[in-house]
Design a protein around this motif. Structure first.
Motif, PDB file in Angstrom:
ATOM      1  N   LYS A   1       0.818  -1.221   0.000  1.00 22.14           N
ATOM      2  CA  LYS A   1       0.000   0.000   0.000  1.00 22.14           C
ATOM      3  C   LYS A   1       0.853   1.274   0.000  1.00 22.14           C
ATOM      4  O   LYS A   1       0.500   2.255  -0.650  1.00 22.14           O
ATOM      5  CB  LYS A   1      -0.940   0.014   1.219  1.00 22.14           C
ATOM      6  CG  LYS A   1      -2.084  -0.978   1.115  1.00 22.14           C
ATOM      7  CD  LYS A   1      -3.229  -0.646   2.049  1.00 22.14           C
ATOM      8  CE  LYS A   1      -2.858  -0.698   3.494  1.00 22.14           C
ATOM      9  NZ  LYS A   1      -4.041  -0.498   4.387  1.00 22.14           N
ATOM     10  N   ASN A   2       1.954   1.238   0.744  1.00 26.37           N
ATOM     11  CA  ASN A   2       2.728   2.455   0.944  1.00 26.37           C
ATOM     12  C   ASN A   2       3.920   2.635   0.008  1.00 26.37           C
ATOM     13  O   ASN A   2       4.420   3.752  -0.155  1.00 26.37           O
ATOM     14  CB  ASN A   2       3.227   2.522   2.391  1.00 26.37           C
ATOM     15  CG  ASN A   2       2.087   2.599   3.377  1.00 26.37           C
ATOM     16  OD1 ASN A   2       1.201   3.433   3.239  1.00 26.37           O
ATOM     17  ND2 ASN A   2       2.093   1.725   4.373  1.00 26.37           N
ATOM     18  N   VAL A   3       4.389   1.553  -0.599  1.00 26.97           N
ATOM     19  CA  VAL A   3       5.568   1.642  -1.467  1.00 26.97           C
ATOM     20  C   VAL A   3       5.270   1.147  -2.883  1.00 26.97           C
ATOM     21  O   VAL A   3       5.485   1.861  -3.871  1.00 26.97           O
ATOM     22  CB  VAL A   3       6.754   0.829  -0.877  1.00 26.97           C
ATOM     23  CG1 VAL A   3       7.966   0.894  -1.815  1.00 26.97           C
ATOM     24  CG2 VAL A   3       7.121   1.358   0.496  1.00 26.97           C
ATOM     25  N   SER A   4       4.771  -0.077  -2.973  1.00 27.72           N
ATOM     26  CA  SER A   4       4.615  -0.716  -4.273  1.00 27.72           C
ATOM     27  C   SER A   4       3.549  -0.054  -5.151  1.00 27.72           C
ATOM     28  O   SER A   4       3.806   0.291  -6.308  1.00 27.72           O
ATOM     29  CB  SER A   4       4.277  -2.202  -4.065  1.00 27.72           C
ATOM     30  OG  SER A   4       4.340  -2.894  -5.281  1.00 27.72           O
ATOM     31  N   ILE A   5       2.351   0.129  -4.613  1.00 30.30           N
ATOM     32  CA  ILE A   5       1.272   0.721  -5.408  1.00 30.30           C
ATOM     33  C   ILE A   5       1.573   2.171  -5.794  1.00 30.30           C
ATOM     34  O   ILE A   5       1.371   2.554  -6.957  1.00 30.30           O
ATOM     35  CB  ILE A   5      -0.082   0.582  -4.683  1.00 30.30           C
ATOM     36  CG1 ILE A   5      -0.500  -0.899  -4.675  1.00 30.30           C
ATOM     37  CG2 ILE A   5      -1.160   1.433  -5.353  1.00 30.30           C
ATOM     38  CD1 ILE A   5      -1.757  -1.201  -3.889  1.00 30.30           C
TER      39      ILE A   5
ATOM     40  N   ARG B   1       2.955   6.036 -10.103  1.00 27.86           N
ATOM     41  CA  ARG B   1       3.872   7.052 -10.648  1.00 27.86           C
ATOM     42  C   ARG B   1       4.306   6.672 -12.059  1.00 27.86           C
ATOM     43  O   ARG B   1       4.366   7.516 -12.957  1.00 27.86           O
ATOM     44  CB  ARG B   1       5.099   7.212  -9.740  1.00 27.86           C
ATOM     45  CG  ARG B   1       4.824   7.953  -8.456  1.00 27.86           C
ATOM     46  CD  ARG B   1       6.117   8.403  -7.784  1.00 27.86           C
ATOM     47  NE  ARG B   1       6.978   7.282  -7.422  1.00 27.86           N
ATOM     48  CZ  ARG B   1       6.919   6.624  -6.257  1.00 27.86           C
ATOM     49  NH1 ARG B   1       6.003   6.963  -5.349  1.00 27.86           N
ATOM     50  NH2 ARG B   1       7.754   5.646  -5.996  1.00 27.86           N
ATOM     51  N   PHE B   2       4.603   5.393 -12.248  1.00 23.44           N
ATOM     52  CA  PHE B   2       4.986   4.929 -13.579  1.00 23.44           C
ATOM     53  C   PHE B   2       3.827   5.080 -14.565  1.00 23.44           C
ATOM     54  O   PHE B   2       4.002   5.578 -15.686  1.00 23.44           O
ATOM     55  CB  PHE B   2       5.436   3.462 -13.552  1.00 23.44           C
ATOM     56  CG  PHE B   2       5.329   2.804 -14.892  1.00 23.44           C
ATOM     57  CD1 PHE B   2       6.180   3.175 -15.928  1.00 23.44           C
ATOM     58  CD2 PHE B   2       4.332   1.860 -15.150  1.00 23.44           C
ATOM     59  CE1 PHE B   2       6.050   2.604 -17.192  1.00 23.44           C
ATOM     60  CE2 PHE B   2       4.209   1.294 -16.403  1.00 23.44           C
ATOM     61  CZ  PHE B   2       5.068   1.666 -17.423  1.00 23.44           C
ATOM     62  N   GLN B   3       2.644   4.652 -14.161  1.00 24.93           N
ATOM     63  CA  GLN B   3       1.483   4.713 -15.052  1.00 24.93           C
ATOM     64  C   GLN B   3       1.172   6.143 -15.489  1.00 24.93           C
ATOM     65  O   GLN B   3       0.751   6.376 -16.623  1.00 24.93           O
ATOM     66  CB  GLN B   3       0.273   4.078 -14.363  1.00 24.93           C
ATOM     67  CG  GLN B   3       0.412   2.569 -14.188  1.00 24.93           C
ATOM     68  CD  GLN B   3      -0.710   1.949 -13.381  1.00 24.93           C
ATOM     69  OE1 GLN B   3      -1.309   2.614 -12.518  1.00 24.93           O
ATOM     70  NE2 GLN B   3      -1.015   0.689 -13.642  1.00 24.93           N
ATOM     71  N   ALA B   4       1.412   7.095 -14.606  1.00 20.05           N
ATOM     72  CA  ALA B   4       1.189   8.504 -14.953  1.00 20.05           C
ATOM     73  C   ALA B   4       2.223   8.998 -15.964  1.00 20.05           C
ATOM     74  O   ALA B   4       1.934   9.875 -16.781  1.00 20.05           O
ATOM     75  CB  ALA B   4       1.244   9.366 -13.697  1.00 20.05           C
ATOM     76  N   LYS B   5       3.423   8.406 -15.939  1.00 14.91           N
ATOM     77  CA  LYS B   5       4.493   8.810 -16.855  1.00 14.91           C
ATOM     78  C   LYS B   5       4.319   8.219 -18.253  1.00 14.91           C
ATOM     79  O   LYS B   5       4.653   8.867 -19.245  1.00 14.91           O
ATOM     80  CB  LYS B   5       5.859   8.364 -16.303  1.00 14.91           C
ATOM     81  CG  LYS B   5       6.412   9.220 -15.202  1.00 14.91           C
ATOM     82  CD  LYS B   5       7.809   8.727 -14.850  1.00 14.91           C
ATOM     83  CE  LYS B   5       8.414   9.525 -13.703  1.00 14.91           C
ATOM     84  NZ  LYS B   5       9.762   9.004 -13.352  1.00 14.91           N
ATOM     85  N   MET B   6       3.829   6.984 -18.334  1.00 19.43           N
ATOM     86  CA  MET B   6       3.748   6.303 -19.636  1.00 19.43           C
ATOM     87  C   MET B   6       2.365   5.692 -19.860  1.00 19.43           C
ATOM     88  O   MET B   6       2.234   4.477 -20.062  1.00 19.43           O
ATOM     89  CB  MET B   6       4.829   5.221 -19.735  1.00 19.43           C
ATOM     90  CG  MET B   6       6.247   5.732 -19.750  1.00 19.43           C
ATOM     91  SD  MET B   6       7.472   4.428 -20.095  1.00 19.43           S
ATOM     92  CE  MET B   6       7.164   4.096 -21.847  1.00 19.43           C
TER      93      MET B   6
END
Length: 221
Positions: free
Chosen positions: A199-203, A208-213
């Motif tokens: 919940k706090n690190v992985s997701i 963040r990645f999905q917002a970039k690409m």
């Protein structure tokens, strides 16, 4: 006095032995970086690629959100020991990093795009870790299977270094072998959404990645 000298002699003997073993391990580890890469053949039209980028729970989920990726498998690569385990790799003494095996359709997503995903989904300047995960077992490595892949990696790494004006931490290794991790590590993020690390690190890392690409994401991500 004799007993003290004997104990000192034994301690020195084991110390020398440990130093020799460490030196031998370092030589073996260095030889891995200059080995001839092993190319994994296509199977049913699917190719494989290998990346290490911190915790494999995070990286597995990131790649599985990408169009053309059929499966992402957590494991270990880049080390000098056989049959590494989670416990052994976490000591940092096996030389392995937590890695993922990406099974993908090269007609849908290219190796070049997978490398773009790699750099977009991490802090590319962090040495020996990602986020709160620190240690050589969490270091960043991109594995190449042939000279064409090596050139793609080196070109993108150099361009990113120039763009950021700093050194990129990712190492570049010839692929040798991938060891599949224990069953309980597979699909960990998907199976344990309420785990505090997830919940706090992985997701957050995934988002963040999905917002970039967003252009490379599957329709349901």
């Amino acid at each position: 006095m004799k007993k003290t000298l004997l104990l000192l002699a034994i301690a020195t003997l084991f110390s020398c032995k440990n130093t020799a073993q460490s030196s031998e391990n370092n030589k073996t580890q260095e030889s891995i970086k200059t080995a001839t890469p092993i190319e994994v053949p296509l199977k049913n039209g699917m190719a494989k690629a290998y990346f290490a980028s911190g915790c494999f729970w995070c990286v597995e989920a990131i790649y599985e959100s990408v169009k053309g990726v059929e499966e992402s498998i957590s494991g270990y690569a880049g080390g000098h020991t056989k049959n590494p385990t989670y416990e052994a790799s976490n000591t940092g003494r096996t030389g392995h990093a937590e890695a993922v095996e990406i099974i993908y359709n090269p007609d849908i997503v290219s190796f070049s795009t997978l490398v773009d995903v790699y750099f977009a989904s991490q802090n590319p300047t962090q040495v020996n870790g990602q986020g709160p995960d620190r240690g050589s077992q969490y270091r960043s490595i991109i594995f190449y299977q042939n000279q064409e892949q090596k050139q793609i990696i080196e070109t993108k790494k150099a361009a990113l270094s120039k763009k950021l004006g700093t050194t990129i931490a990712a190492e570049v290794y010839p692929f040798q072998k991938f060891w599949i991790a224990e069953d309980y590590h597979q699909n960990y993020e998907k199976l344990h959404p309420n785990n505090s690390y997830i919940k706090n690190v992985s997701i957050p890392r995934l988002k963040r990645f999905q917002a970039k690409m967003p252009e490379v994401l599957k329709a349901n991500h």
